[in-house]
Design a protein around this motif. Sequence first.
Motif: not given
Length: 423
Positions: A1, A3, A86, A188-189
Motif C-alpha cells: 500500500m 502511504r 493508507e 480504514y484510513l
Amino acid sequence: MLRADRQQVRGRGVIGVVDVGSSKTVCLIAAISPGEAGPANIRIVGLGVQPARGTQAGIITDLDEAERCARAAIGKAERMAGVTLEGVHVSVGCGELKSQTFAANAEIESGVVEAGDIGRLMAGGRSFAERDGRRLVHMNTIGYRLDGNTGASDPRGMAARRVTADLHTVTAEEAPLRNLMVMIERCYLSISGVVASPYASALAVTTEEEQRQGVTCIDIGGGTTKIACFANGQFLHASVIPLGADLITYDIARALQTPLAEAERIKALYGSMIGAQSDEHETFSYALADEEDGGLYQATKAQLARVVAPRVEALLARVATQLDRSGMRPYACGRIVLTGGGSELVGIGPYAANIFGAPVRVGRPMAISGLPQNVSTPAFSTVAGLLMASTVSGAETMAYDVPKSAPPKSYLGRVGQWLMEAL
C-alpha cells in the motif's frame, strides 16, 4: 500500500484528500512530482464524487450513511488511480469554526533565540487556543517581535531577551470534529492532516498578490457559506455560516410546488440576479410535485427572480454582518472572491459588489493537471485547495508531528499534526 505522508510527498509520491461537504463528498488522489512545490507538480490520478448523505450543514448527522458515501468516493478514486491509500488529508468546516488572533511570549534565558524557544511559543499558543475544550485546526504565525521590536520573519539565532509571536488560530468544537475523524477511520484510513475548509477554498481561488493587498474569499456551498480573510499575505480570519445555496433551491421548490431535484435544475438553468424587461414574458416549463399525469407547468423568469433575489440578498447580508463583527472589513475586503456552487448563479458577482462596496469576481480553482474540466468549477474549490495545502511545502496548515514512539490513543490525538510548519 502507498502511504501518503509528507516525506513521500516532498520527493515523489501519491497523496489522497477527502472533502466531506454538505452536497457532495469528494476524494482526489494526486501524484506529486519532485521539484519546487506548486500546482505545476501536482497531477490528478484519481477522482471520486458522491452525492452527500448523512451530513447537514457540514456536520455528520448519520455516521453510517456518511461512511458509506465516503467509502464510495474513496473507492472510486483508488480504482481510477490504481492505488490503495493508507492515509488522507481532510477538510474541516464543522464544529462552529472559531478564528482568533493573540500573542504568545517566551523569555530567552540564553539571550539567543533557538528552535526550542519557538517550539515553546507554539506549544503555548496551542494550549491557549484549545482552552474551553475546543480543538486546534489551524495555526499560522503572523509575525515575531524581539524585545518588542517588530519585523523579524525568522528570529532563530537572533539576540533577544523576550520573543513574541503574533498568532492566528482556527479551532473547532470537539464532538463534530471527532465524528468526522471517526468516520474517516471507519473507512480504514488514518488522518494524515487536516485543513480548515475556508482556508482551502481561498488557497484554490485567490492569488498571492490578492492576499498581500487584502482579499476575502466567500465560498457559497450547498449547506454552508465559508469565509476566509487575508491581508499582508497572512491568513487572518475564518468562519462558517450554516446557510448556503440549498436554501435557494428550497425556496424555488416551495414557490413553484415542484420537487427539489426539479428546483435545482431550474436554479441552474434559469436562476439569475440580472433582470431584464423580457423576463416578464420569457417562460420555462417544469413538473409539479406529486403529479401523476406528467403534465408540465410554466413560470416566467421574473417570477423566479422574485424568489431567488431575496434569498441571495439575505445570505450576502449575513456574510457582510459576519465580516463587520470580525473587524476584517478595513483590512481584507479590498477585493471579494466568490466561489462554491452558489457562486455560479448568473449575475451574482455584480450583485455582491453592490452589497459589499468592493470589486467582486467569481473564482475557479487554479489549473491542476489531470483535473477533469467538469470538476474544474467553483463547486470543487475546497477539495482543490485542500490538495494544494496538503502538498505545498511550508503550507500554514500542518506542522506538528505526533511522535511515532508515543502513538496517540484518541482519534483527535492522531490529527495533532497541523501547527505552523514554516517556523
